[in-house]
Design a protein around this motif. Sequence first.
Motif, PDB file in Angstrom:
ATOM      1  N   ARG A   1      49.209  50.162  24.841  1.00 43.77           N
ATOM      2  CA  ARG A   1      50.043  49.039  24.416  1.00 43.77           C
ATOM      3  C   ARG A   1      49.594  47.723  25.049  1.00 43.77           C
ATOM      4  NH1 ARG A   1      51.232  48.826  20.316  1.00 43.77           N
ATOM      5  NH2 ARG A   1      53.118  47.570  20.495  1.00 43.77           N
ATOM      6  N   GLY A   2      48.304  47.439  24.902  1.00 43.25           N
ATOM      7  CA  GLY A   2      47.768  46.172  25.376  1.00 43.25           C
ATOM      8  C   GLY A   2      47.260  46.178  26.802  1.00 43.25           C
ATOM      9  N   HIS A   3      47.471  47.272  27.518  1.00 45.73           N
ATOM     10  CA  HIS A   3      46.997  47.380  28.900  1.00 45.73           C
ATOM     11  C   HIS A   3      45.701  48.199  28.917  1.00 45.73           C
ATOM     12  CE1 HIS A   3      50.801  45.797  30.510  1.00 45.73           C
ATOM     13  NE2 HIS A   3      51.394  46.534  29.585  1.00 45.73           N
ATOM     14  N   ASN A   4      44.604  47.552  29.241  1.00 46.79           N
ATOM     15  CA  ASN A   4      43.307  48.226  29.229  1.00 46.79           C
ATOM     16  C   ASN A   4      43.169  49.192  30.402  1.00 46.79           C
ATOM     17  OD1 ASN A   4      42.569  46.764  26.961  1.00 46.79           O
ATOM     18  ND2 ASN A   4      41.523  45.172  28.129  1.00 46.79           N
ATOM     19  N   VAL A   5      42.515  50.316  30.123  1.00 48.89           N
ATOM     20  CA  VAL A   5      42.223  51.323  31.141  1.00 48.89           C
ATOM     21  C   VAL A   5      40.706  51.450  31.247  1.00 48.89           C
ATOM     22  CG1 VAL A   5      42.524  53.726  31.856  1.00 48.89           C
ATOM     23  CG2 VAL A   5      44.369  52.545  30.636  1.00 48.89           C
ATOM     24  N   TYR A   6      40.198  51.483  32.482  1.00 48.03           N
ATOM     25  CA  TYR A   6      38.758  51.477  32.715  1.00 48.03           C
ATOM     26  C   TYR A   6      38.332  52.703  33.524  1.00 48.03           C
ATOM     27  CZ  TYR A   6      39.244  46.520  31.503  1.00 48.03           C
ATOM     28  OH  TYR A   6      39.536  45.337  30.869  1.00 48.03           O
ATOM     29  N   ALA A   7      37.092  53.100  33.300  1.00 48.55           N
ATOM     30  CA  ALA A   7      36.444  54.112  34.133  1.00 48.55           C
ATOM     31  C   ALA A   7      35.424  53.412  35.025  1.00 48.55           C
ATOM     32  CB  ALA A   7      35.752  55.163  33.272  1.00 48.55           C
ATOM     33  N   VAL A   8      35.137  54.016  36.157  1.00 48.04           N
ATOM     34  CA  VAL A   8      34.156  53.461  37.089  1.00 48.04           C
ATOM     35  C   VAL A   8      32.760  53.858  36.629  1.00 48.04           C
ATOM     36  CG1 VAL A   8      33.378  53.405  39.485  1.00 48.04           C
ATOM     37  CG2 VAL A   8      35.819  53.629  38.971  1.00 48.04           C
ATOM     38  N   SER A   9      31.873  52.869  36.470  1.00 48.88           N
ATOM     39  CA  SER A   9      30.497  53.145  36.054  1.00 48.88           C
ATOM     40  C   SER A   9      29.506  53.064  37.208  1.00 48.88           C
ATOM     41  CB  SER A   9      30.061  52.167  34.951  1.00 48.88           C
ATOM     42  OG  SER A   9      30.833  52.344  33.788  1.00 48.88           O
ATOM     43  N   LYS A  10      29.800  52.211  38.193  1.00 48.20           N
ATOM     44  CA  LYS A  10      28.884  52.066  39.320  1.00 48.20           C
ATOM     45  C   LYS A  10      29.641  51.501  40.515  1.00 48.20           C
ATOM     46  CE  LYS A  10      24.415  50.038  40.669  1.00 48.20           C
ATOM     47  NZ  LYS A  10      23.313  49.116  40.268  1.00 48.20           N
ATOM     48  N   THR A  11      29.287  51.963  41.701  1.00 46.31           N
ATOM     49  CA  THR A  11      29.913  51.463  42.929  1.00 46.31           C
ATOM     50  C   THR A  11      28.842  51.092  43.947  1.00 46.31           C
ATOM     51  OG1 THR A  11      30.070  53.680  43.908  1.00 46.31           O
ATOM     52  CG2 THR A  11      31.943  52.915  42.589  1.00 46.31           C
ATOM     53  N   GLU A  12      29.230  50.285  44.908  1.00 44.10           N
ATOM     54  CA  GLU A  12      28.345  49.932  46.017  1.00 44.10           C
ATOM     55  C   GLU A  12      29.136  49.945  47.315  1.00 44.10           C
ATOM     56  OE1 GLU A  12      25.655  46.657  45.932  1.00 44.10           O
ATOM     57  OE2 GLU A  12      25.364  46.770  43.750  1.00 44.10           O
ATOM     58  N   MET A  13      28.445  50.284  48.387  1.00 44.89           N
ATOM     59  CA  MET A  13      29.042  50.268  49.720  1.00 44.89           C
ATOM     60  C   MET A  13      28.376  49.148  50.514  1.00 44.89           C
ATOM     61  SD  MET A  13      29.658  53.416  52.384  1.00 44.89           S
ATOM     62  CE  MET A  13      27.935  53.919  52.410  1.00 44.89           C
ATOM     63  N   ILE A  14      29.130  48.094  50.795  1.00 46.88           N
ATOM     64  CA  ILE A  14      28.595  46.898  51.441  1.00 46.88           C
ATOM     65  C   ILE A  14      29.035  46.869  52.902  1.00 46.88           C
ATOM     66  CG2 ILE A  14      28.432  44.384  51.352  1.00 46.88           C
ATOM     67  CD1 ILE A  14      27.388  45.747  48.847  1.00 46.88           C
ATOM     68  N   PRO A  15      28.098  46.818  53.854  1.00 43.01           N
ATOM     69  CA  PRO A  15      28.495  46.717  55.266  1.00 43.01           C
ATOM     70  C   PRO A  15      29.096  45.351  55.570  1.00 43.01           C
ATOM     71  CG  PRO A  15      26.111  46.537  55.054  1.00 43.01           C
ATOM     72  CD  PRO A  15      26.634  46.878  53.687  1.00 43.01           C
ATOM     73  N   VAL A  16      30.125  45.340  56.395  1.00 43.77           N
ATOM     74  CA  VAL A  16      30.758  44.091  56.823  1.00 43.77           C
ATOM     75  C   VAL A  16      30.241  43.778  58.225  1.00 43.77           C
ATOM     76  CG1 VAL A  16      32.925  42.898  57.271  1.00 43.77           C
ATOM     77  CG2 VAL A  16      32.800  44.624  55.454  1.00 43.77           C
ATOM     78  N   PRO A  17      29.382  42.759  58.378  1.00 44.77           N
ATOM     79  CA  PRO A  17      28.768  42.474  59.684  1.00 44.77           C
ATOM     80  C   PRO A  17      29.811  42.147  60.748  1.00 44.77           C
ATOM     81  CG  PRO A  17      27.671  41.257  57.919  1.00 44.77           C
ATOM     82  CD  PRO A  17      28.929  41.831  57.340  1.00 44.77           C
ATOM     83  N   ASN A  18      29.526  42.606  61.956  1.00 46.67           N
ATOM     84  CA  ASN A  18      30.404  42.327  63.089  1.00 46.67           C
ATOM     85  C   ASN A  18      29.542  42.240  64.340  1.00 46.67           C
ATOM     86  OD1 ASN A  18      32.289  42.385  65.222  1.00 46.67           O
ATOM     87  ND2 ASN A  18      33.753  43.520  63.973  1.00 46.67           N
ATOM     88  N   ALA A  19      29.650  41.108  65.043  1.00 45.97           N
ATOM     89  CA  ALA A  19      28.800  40.877  66.213  1.00 45.97           C
ATOM     90  C   ALA A  19      29.085  41.862  67.341  1.00 45.97           C
ATOM     91  CB  ALA A  19      28.988  39.443  66.715  1.00 45.97           C
TER      92      ALA A  19
END
Length: 293
Positions: free
Chosen positions: A66-84
């Motif tokens: 009813r107008g609300h789109n549903v999505y599947a995951v096609s690709k993911t990435e894991m990005i490191p968050v830098p910390n000194a």
Amino acid sequence: MNIREDSTTYTESECSELLRRIHEGNISTGGLRFVTICYGIVGFIKFLGPYYMLLITKRRQIGSIRGHNVYAVSKTEMIPVPNATVNSSIADSEDENRYKKLLCTVDLTKDFFFSYSYHVMLSLQKNLCNNEPGQVLYETMFVWNEFLTRGIRSHLQNTLWTVALVYGFFKQATLSVSGRDFKLTLIARRSRHYAGTRYLKRGVNEKGRVANDVETEQIVFEDVPDGLPAEVTSVVQNRGSIPLFWSQETSRLNLKPDIILSKKDKNYEATRLHFQNLVKRYGNPIIILNLIK
């Protein structure tokens, strides 16, 4: 993990100008650089070194309710968050890389789906009647990234920056009956509690959670343009392992291994908790269909 949210609402041009200023102000240390396109934050995780941000970088639409789109995951990435404060030797250690590889074995592109505007973790009836805030919705049994998003949701006290991933099955088809078009949607939601593969997970645990707990919903509505009134029907059923303490030993030679019953719950306390949870979720009466031959 420290996260801050800018409460200001920016236009696209204002956002570009802000990023330009941040880039110019940090040009001596490299400035800003493009990393990836993101369609949703799955969550954050930390092993021995820095935090990692899990992102959905590709998606595909698999249906619309009813107008609300549903999505599947096609690709993911894991990005490191830098910390000194994180030692670089730990971030690149053998153990750290082993944990990262273990996480990457979870394929989010298989059978995970989400929606930005529809609560796919809830049935249609609950979507129409539910007024629960986003924080509560993430704590339901069908949101598989509840733990990964717990930190950011706790810091910001909202769910604006993350998407709730449901694991199971989503299929939609168009049917024509007597000259009228209908949309048939089939959704299966697997519980994140006491999850596991067949034979390795059986029965119930001490909290009343059963193995292979799946809620299946069939939604049918007339396929009319969005905004026009349409009749909608939804049927929900739930299946799960028998709520007793039992198991089976796996064997390649025995296709039907013997059922081993445990007597450690003589008062059936776990069974009682399971049915209390069913009543809370669906109400009375609870009708049980025995699938054991």
